[in-house]
Design an enzyme around this catalytic site. Structure first.
Site, PDB file in Angstrom:
ATOM      1  N   ARG A 246       2.741  41.968 -27.071  1.00 53.65           N
ATOM      2  CA  ARG A 246       2.634  41.857 -25.612  1.00 53.65           C
ATOM      3  C   ARG A 246       1.241  42.331 -25.221  1.00 53.65           C
ATOM      4  NH1 ARG A 246       3.047  47.159 -23.717  1.00 53.65           N
ATOM      5  NH2 ARG A 246       4.708  48.164 -24.859  1.00 53.65           N
ATOM      6  N   HIS A 250       3.919  47.693 -20.723  1.00 55.53           N
ATOM      7  CA  HIS A 250       5.358  47.525 -20.959  1.00 55.53           C
ATOM      8  C   HIS A 250       6.052  46.945 -19.731  1.00 55.53           C
ATOM      9  CE1 HIS A 250       9.469  48.320 -21.920  1.00 55.53           C
ATOM     10  NE2 HIS A 250       9.574  49.096 -20.866  1.00 55.53           N
ATOM     11  N   TYR A 260      -1.642  54.355 -26.011  1.00 60.79           N
ATOM     12  CA  TYR A 260      -1.026  54.232 -27.334  1.00 60.79           C
ATOM     13  C   TYR A 260      -1.522  53.028 -28.146  1.00 60.79           C
ATOM     14  CZ  TYR A 260       2.048  51.247 -24.476  1.00 60.79           C
ATOM     15  OH  TYR A 260       2.530  50.306 -23.608  1.00 60.79           O
TER      16      TYR A 260
HETATM   17  C1  LIG Z   1      19.605  52.120 -23.451  1.00 67.60           C
HETATM   18  C2  LIG Z   1      18.200  52.155 -22.980  1.00 67.60           C
HETATM   19  N1  LIG Z   1      17.387  53.138 -23.396  1.00 67.60           N
HETATM   20  C3  LIG Z   1      16.118  53.223 -22.970  1.00 67.60           C
HETATM   21  C4  LIG Z   1      15.636  52.300 -22.093  1.00 67.60           C
HETATM   22  C5  LIG Z   1      14.221  52.467 -21.562  1.00 67.60           C
HETATM   23  N2  LIG Z   1      13.349  51.496 -22.152  1.00 67.60           N
HETATM   24  C6  LIG Z   1      13.184  50.302 -21.542  1.00 67.60           C
HETATM   25  S1  LIG Z   1      12.313  49.277 -22.477  1.00 67.60           S
HETATM   26  C7  LIG Z   1      12.101  50.407 -23.705  1.00 67.60           C
HETATM   27  C8  LIG Z   1      11.364  50.004 -24.931  1.00 67.60           C
HETATM   28  C9  LIG Z   1      11.895  48.736 -25.480  1.00 67.60           C
HETATM   29  O1  LIG Z   1      11.138  48.304 -26.526  1.00 67.60           O
HETATM   30  P1  LIG Z   1      11.517  47.034 -27.353  1.00 67.60           P
HETATM   31  O2  LIG Z   1      12.963  47.015 -27.674  1.00 67.60           O
HETATM   32  O3  LIG Z   1      10.586  46.986 -28.500  1.00 67.60           O
HETATM   33  O4  LIG Z   1      11.262  45.812 -26.361  1.00 67.60           O
HETATM   34  P2  LIG Z   1       9.956  45.393 -25.569  1.00 67.60           P
HETATM   35  O5  LIG Z   1       9.983  46.118 -24.266  1.00 67.60           O
HETATM   36  O6  LIG Z   1       8.798  45.744 -26.405  1.00 67.60           O
HETATM   37  O7  LIG Z   1      10.068  43.939 -25.324  1.00 67.60           O
HETATM   38  C10 LIG Z   1      12.720  51.597 -23.369  1.00 67.60           C
HETATM   39  C11 LIG Z   1      12.698  52.803 -24.190  1.00 67.60           C
HETATM   40  C12 LIG Z   1      16.522  51.274 -21.647  1.00 67.60           C
HETATM   41  N3  LIG Z   1      16.141  50.340 -20.764  1.00 67.60           N
HETATM   42  N4  LIG Z   1      17.782  51.220 -22.116  1.00 67.60           N
END
Ligand SMILES: Cc1ncc(C[n+]2csc(CCOP(=O)(O)OP(=O)(O)O)c2C)c(N)n1
Lengths: 347, 325
Positions: A246, A250, A260
């Site tokens: 990406r 975020h 980071y």
């Molecule tokens: C159960 C839960 N824990 C924490 C979060 C907070 N959170 C939202 S996105 C994220 C990181 C997600 O990373 P990834 O799975 O790699 O997906 P990306 O955002 O990179 O597409 C976190 C920690 C959440 N939405 N749901």
């Protein structure tokens, strides 16, 4: 890692080059360009306070749209918060996607022929639900698959394992995508797991696992197409890891990727850009020109403008609306509260 | 002494305790290099290293279980759950396991864990980020539930929580993180758990709240003063157990009560406060105890938040009802 096109748009895996017509190939490019514009516009709109929650998608077009292009209308989508483009190409009107972003429930009211759910915020929840939808499709004898997406971080959730394992145990037609964009907010994939690949997590569940170049739209398309066919032929679900990146933060809610990520890493991945790569491939076939591209950009901008206007004109969501949609029939507590909030809203 | 925001006060508390006791460990999603999505752990990994302050893989159930396991090895875990709505993923670890550790070991083992999590609305977060789920945790015997409303309290209560040998669920209202500053001493100090605080003295009516609603109550009290109504404002600070002594003393003085919570009406704490008062002080009441709460719907993500959340006018209306009863 499975690849069809290299970074210069050269075919490196001739036998897997998908059998797509010229029009299909151009359509794939159109969708990627459109989605890039949508991402840029969404970021700008968010900064102006005209959108709500937004998770940028630039860099992930091949992964998102290549996989979606291999699906059929009757397939059921269970996306995560970043997977709005797939929903839009599945038929969710753009203005509704904007309403979703603003937290308006009309954004969740999908047209009848758009099979899917609103983007999931809770990481992992969509994985177990996908096993359920897939089992349901199988029980109904439908020739369709349930398709879900999570990120590299999402593979750490218990729900991830449960979903893949259930689908495997029931031999249910599910496609589980892991868009490995290298970071879960700030946490790099190397700190997320000691596993060498995320695709290998399929092994423990006894289902097919694939690792694909997620910046290569033809590779993602080809793998998805194959996995979809196997799934509807009763050969079980698949877990597909797409290696992608990406470019943006975020989400637009204050994340700062410079905390980071390094410029070097960003640059390295930008060289693999799915749009550049596919453009080169199409140009070599004389299927794409600057003019084509500009046309798509203009068209996208116009449609986005119209959609945001339509979203602006949609009646604002009220608390009484929320009360109204909690149950089929209003229970007594909410009947009382309906009166109270009608009054509060009338002031 | 310095003027600090609540988030700075919280960082301060963790920094003191990391320094004070090698057994304190801070972990969770993005708490390391990123310093937490709200920057509550900013600088702590640099100062104390990755052994003490670290990122976890993305799994709340894992974070909860890890905390319990580390506690069994004598550590004092301070895990962060990034947003309150993700607490559901950790419910077995929290309510099903951590809160029962003393029982499951016949009081031979404890779980000195302080789970920190932001909660509360009004800041336009997406779905399941802003809910007020304190009622759910407070229903679980074995957990203390602590909610500060000022930077000063936040630091002192967090230090007390980390030093406490039982599990504490420490909830930080997102809207208060940076909305104002407070005098916060540089050194470590504690604020007693299980003790409510009278944030404003008054004699005509008692307003009971916690978290952001304390400020809503104070604002209401200021306006009520112009109507010659003198409101006392109590900040519960600990929601489980409830400090009934402070409350009953106040009721004896004012004879009228309004309880305010940001959570939905059916969601817990206020109902419990009302029950405690009527059991302990019914003869001191001149009017029914009233509640100001959110309605019994899901938390509306973004669009309808302003009307959905209780505000100071709602409080004033209820006060007038109990005064004119
Ligand atoms: C159960 C839960 N824990 C924490 C979060 C907070 N959170 C939202 S996105 C994220 C990181 C997600 O990373 P990834 O799975 O790699 O997906 P990306 O955002 O990179 O597409 C976190 C920690 C959440 N939405 N749901």
């Amino acid at each position: 890692m499975f690849q069809v096109l290299d970074e210069n748009g050269e075919v490196v895996n001739k036998e897997y080059e998908p059998d797509l017509s010229d029009d299909n190939l151009k359509e794939l490019m159109r969708r990627m360009v459109y989605t890039r514009v949508l991402d840029q516009r969404s970021i700008a709109l968010n900064r102006q306070g005209r959108l709500g929650f937004y998770a940028p998608t630039a860099g992930q077009e091949a992964s998102q749209l290549g996989s979606h292009y291999a699906l059929e209308q009757e397939d059921f989508l269970l996306p995560a918060y970043r997977d709005v483009p797939q929903l839009i190409w599945h038929g969710l009107p753009l203005y509704q996607a904007f309403l979703f972003s603003r937290g308006h429930f009309h954004g969740n009211q999908f047209p009848e022929d758009v099979h899917g759910l609103s983007p999931q915020i809770i990481i992992g929840a969509q994985y177990t639900q996908t096993a359920g939808v897939a089992l349901g499709l199988k029980k109904r004898g439908k020739k369709a698959v349930a398709v879900t997406y999570t990120g590299d971080g999402g593979t750490s959730q218990g729900d991830f394992y449960e979903g893949v394992n259930f689908a495997g145990a029931y031999n249910a037609p599910a496609l589980f995508f892991v868009q490995n964009n290298q970071f879960a907010i700030s946490v790099p994939v190397e700190k997320q797991t000691n596993a060498k690949t995320l695709a290998q997590k399929a092994v423990a569940a006894g289902v097919e696992g694939y690792q694909v170049d997620g910046m290569d739209v033809l590779a993602v398309y080809a793998v998805t197409k194959k996995a979809r066919e196997s799934a509807i032929n009763g050969e079980g679900p698949a877990l597909i890891e797409t290696l992608t990146y990406r470019y943006g933060p975020h989400t637009m809610a204050g994340d700062d990727p410079t905390r980071y990520r390094t410029d070097d890493l960003d640059n390295e991945w930008e060289k693999r850009d799915p749009l550049i790569r596919f453009r080169k491939y199409l140009e070599a076939k004389n299927l794409w020109s600057e003019e084509d591209e500009n046309k798509v950009i203009e068209e996208a901008k116009e449609e986005i403008k119209a959609a945001i206007k339509k979203a602006d004109n949609h009646p604002k969501q009220k608390v009484t609306d929320l009360i109204d949609i909690m149950h089929e029939e209003l229970p007594v507590n909410l009947q009382e509260q309906m009166e109270e909030y009608r009054e509060k809203e009338s002031k | 002494m310095a003027q600090k925001t609540m988030i700075q006060a919280i960082t301060d508390a963790m920094q003191h305790e990391l320094k004070n006791d090698d057994n304190v460990l801070v972990f969770g999603e993005d708490v390391g290099q990123n310093g937490g999505v709200f920057r509550a752990t900013e600088g702590l990994q640099d100062e104390f290293g990755e052994e003490r302050v670290f990122d976890t893989p993305l799994a709340e159930s894992g974070i909860g279980g890890l905390a319990l396991g580390l506690a069994l090895q004598g550590f004092r875990p301070v895990p962060e759950i990034q947003f309150i709505g993700f607490i559901y993923e950790a419910m077995d670890a929290l309510n099903g396991q951590i809160a029962r550790m003393r029982y499951r070991s016949g009081d031979t083992k404890s779980a000195p864990i302080t789970v920190r999590t932001p909660f509360g609305g009004g800041v336009h977060t997406p779905e399941l980020h802003a809910d007020s789920l304190e009622g759910m945790i407070a229903q679980q015997p074995g957990f203390r539930v602590v909610v500060p409303s000022t930077p000063y309290d936040a630091k002192g209560l967090l230090i007390s929580s980390i030093r406490n040998n039982d599990p504490v669920f420490f909830m930080e209202h997102m809207k208060l993180y940076r909305s104002f500053r407070d005098e916060v001493p540089d050194e470590a100090y504690t604020v007693e758990l299980d003790k409510a605080d009278i944030k404003r003295e008054g004699k005509d009516v008692t307003l009971i709240g916690y978290g952001a609603m304390v400020h809503t109550a104070l604002k209401a009290a200021d306006e009520l003063e112009q109507e010659n109504i003198d409101a006392e404002v109590i900040d519960l600070r600990t929601l489980s157990p409830i400090d009934t002594e402070t409350i009953v003393e106040s009721v004896k003085k004012t004879n009228r009560v309004v309880v305010i919570q940001e959570a939905q009406r059916q969601a817990g704490i206020a109902a419990n406060v009302v029950s405690e008062i009527q059991e302990r002080a019914i003869l001191h009441l001149e009017a029914p105890i009233m509640r100001v709460t959110a309605p019994d719907t899901v938390y509306p993500f973004s669009q309808a938040e302003e009307v959905w959340l209780p505000n100071h006018k709602d409080v004033i209306n209820k006060v007038n009802e109990v005064i004119n009863f």
